[in-house]
Design an enzyme around this catalytic site. Structure first.
Site, mmCIF file in Angstrom:
data_model
loop_
_atom_site.group_PDB
_atom_site.id
_atom_site.type_symbol
_atom_site.label_atom_id
_atom_site.label_comp_id
_atom_site.label_asym_id
_atom_site.label_seq_id
_atom_site.Cartn_x
_atom_site.Cartn_y
_atom_site.Cartn_z
ATOM 1 N N ALA A 174 7.041 8.509 -13.108
ATOM 2 C CA ALA A 174 7.091 7.055 -13.183
ATOM 3 C C ALA A 174 8.455 6.636 -13.700
ATOM 4 C CB ALA A 174 5.982 6.539 -14.104
ATOM 5 N N HIS A 215 -2.516 2.118 -11.749
ATOM 6 C CA HIS A 215 -1.950 3.311 -11.102
ATOM 7 C C HIS A 215 -2.552 4.572 -11.710
ATOM 8 C CE1 HIS A 215 1.495 2.294 -8.382
ATOM 9 N NE2 HIS A 215 1.215 1.099 -8.863
ATOM 10 N N GLY A 232 0.805 -1.218 0.000
ATOM 11 C CA GLY A 232 0.000 0.000 0.000
ATOM 12 C C GLY A 232 0.834 1.262 0.000
#
Length: 402
Positions: A254, A272, A235
C-alpha cells in the site's frame, strides 16, 4: 481415472430459475449448466442431481454400473428422486475412508462450511479431490500424505482462497489440473469466465465433458508482470486482487500510507483490507525498488502508482514551480527511471495498479497538470515493461497488451 461432468453449475443451476440478470440471460445452449455432479469411471457418482440419467446418456454414458452414490452438501428443496437401479445416496463421516467394490478408495475431507469433500484414489493410483460448493478444507492447510493430487474440482471463483490454501500445503502442485465447478451467475459465461479461471490457473469445461486424469491440458501461464489501469471506482483494485487470489502467499504493498485525522481515508483503507484474504500480508511503503529487487518472496500487489508518484513529487519538491525547474524535474525523472528499471529486472510476480489520467477535464492548476503529465509518462513506461496490461472500465477489464 475417467471423469464425466454431468453438470458444472451451482445447486440452483445456470441460468437460475426466474433470475433476470445478464449472466443468466446469456447462459443458454452450451453455456447453460446443471448442478455439478461427477461420474467417476462409471462406478462412483459424486452428488445426485435431477436428470442425472439423461445427463449421462447425453454424454454417452450409463449409470447402470454405478456402485456408490455420495453427496457432498445439504440439498435444499424436495429430495432428488433416486433413479431405479442406483444404490442409496449417502455421505461419509469426516476423516473416514470408504472402499468401493470397483476398487476406488474414498476419504471424506472436513470442510470449513456445510458439506463434505471427497478424496478419491483409483485402482491405478490416480488421485482426485472434489470439494462441495462454497467449501474449502477445514483448518489452516490441507495436509498431503502422498504426492499432490492429479486433479482437483472445486469452486474456484467462489472460494479462490481454498485453491491458495491447497497450493500452500502442496496438495495442488504444478502438474495438478484444476477444474472450476459449481459455477454461478456472478461471472458472465464465455471469454470472461475463461479469463477469470485462467487467472487462477484453472479452466472450466461444458456440461457433459469427459476428462482423463493425467491428460495434459495447457492453462495460460500467469504473466509475471501485470499493470491494471482504471479511473476512480472503476474496479481496478478488485481486478488486481482477483489476479492473485488463488496464490498461496501475497504481499500487498500500500503506497498511500497513513493519513492522520482523515476518517474517510481510514474507511477506504479498511474496506480494502476486509476484502483481502487473511493470508495476505501488508506493507505500507513507497520504497518499491527494494521490494521488486528482492530475490524470491511472495507475489506483490502494488496499489497504486499514482500515490507512489505523489510521494515522489513531494520528495522532489515538484509542486513548486521554481524548485521544479531548478532540480525537481531531474530528481523525479531519476526516481521514476529507477522504478521502471526495477519493474524490468524483477524476478517476482507483480501486479501494479495505477490511475488512468488525461481523458477528463484539464486540471485548473499548473501543479495538477504537472501531476497528470508525469503519471501518464509513468504509466506508459511501466506498461512497456509488463507482459500484460489491462484497462478497467465500469468494472469490465479490457486487455491492452497480452
Amino acid at each position: 481415472m475417467e471423469l464425466t461432468l454431468l453438470g458444472t453449475g451451482t445447486p440452483e443451476g445456470l441460468p437460475r430459475p426466474g433470475c433476470p440478470c445478464a449472466a443468466c440471460a446469456v447462459s443458454v445452449g452450451t453455456r447453460a449448466r446443471a448442478a455439478t455432479a461427477v461420474l467417476v469411471d462409471g462406478a462412483l457418482l459424486l452428488d445426485l442431481t435431477p436428470g442425472a440419467v439423461l445427463a449421462a446418456a447425453r454424454a454417452g454414458h450409463s449409470l447402470s454400473g454405478v456402485r456408490q452414490v455420495l453427496l457432498t452438501h445439504p440439498h435444499d428443496g424436495p429430495a432428488v428422486e433416486l433413479p431405479p437401479g442406483l444404490p442409496a445416496a449417502g455421505r461419509v463421516p469426516d476423516g473416514r475412508e470408504l472402499a468401493v467394490i470397483s476398487g476406488h478408495r474414498v476419504r471424506a475431507v472436513a470442510m470449513d462450511a456445510p458439506g463434505t469433500g471427497y478424496e478419491v484414489t483409483a485402482p491405478d493410483g490416480d488421485r482426485l479431490l472434489y470439494l462441495p460448493p462454497g467449501g474449502a478444507p477445514a483448518g489452516t492447510a490441507h495436509t498431503v500424505e502422498e504426492h499432490p493430487y492429479d486433479m482437483v474440482l472445486l469452486d474456484v471463483l467462489g472460494r479462490p482462497e481454498a485453491l491458495a490454501r491447497l497450493r500452500a500445503s502442496g496438495a495442488v502442485g504444478p502438474a495438478t489440473e484444476v477444474i472450476a465447478v459449481h459455477l454461478d451467475h456472478d461471472v458472465t459465461p464465455g471469454p470472461e469466465l475463461t479469463r477469470r479461471c485462467a487467472a487462477a490457473g484453472a479452466r472450466a469445461v461444458p456440461d457433459g465433458s469427459t476428462l482423463i486424469v493425467g491428460d495434459y491440458h495447457a492453462v495460460p501461464d500467469l504473466p509475471r508482470r501485470t499493470l491494471v489501469l482504471g479511473g476512480a471506482r472503476s474496479g481496478k483494485s478488485v481486478e488486481a486482487e482477483r489476479r492473485l487470489a488463488a496464490l498461496p502467499e501475497v504481499l500487498y504493498v500500500a503506497t498511500g500510507g497513513v493519513r492522520e485525522g482523515d476518517p474517510d481515508w481510514a474507511a477506504r483503507v479498511g474496506l480494502h483490507r476486509e476484502r483481502r484474504p487473511r493470508t495476505w500480508r501488508t506493507a505500507e511503503t513507497c520504497e518499491l525498488v527494494a521490494l521488486l529487487g528482492a530475490e524470491g518472496g511472495p507475489a506483490l500487489l502494488i496499489d497504486c502508482l499514482a500515490l507512489w508518484l505523489t510521494d515522489a513529487m513531494d520528495r522532489a519538491g515538484a509542486w513548486d514551480d521554481a524548485t521544479w525547474e531548478a532540480r525537481g524535474r531531474k530528481e523525479l525523472r531519476e526516481r521514476t527511471a529507477e522504478l521502471v528499471a526495477a519493474v524490468r529486472s524483477t524476478g517476482r510476480r507483480v501486479v501494479l495498479v495505477s490511475n488512468e489520467v488525461g481523458a477528463g477535464v484539464v486540471p485548473a492548476t499548473v501543479s495538477g497538470r504537472r501531476f497528470r503529465d508525469e503519471l501518464g509518462r509513468l504509466n506508459a513506461a511501466v506498461a512497456a515493461e509488463c507482459e500484460h496490461v489491462l484497462l478497467v472500465v465500469a468494472g469490465l477489464p479490457v486487455t491492452l497488451k497480452d
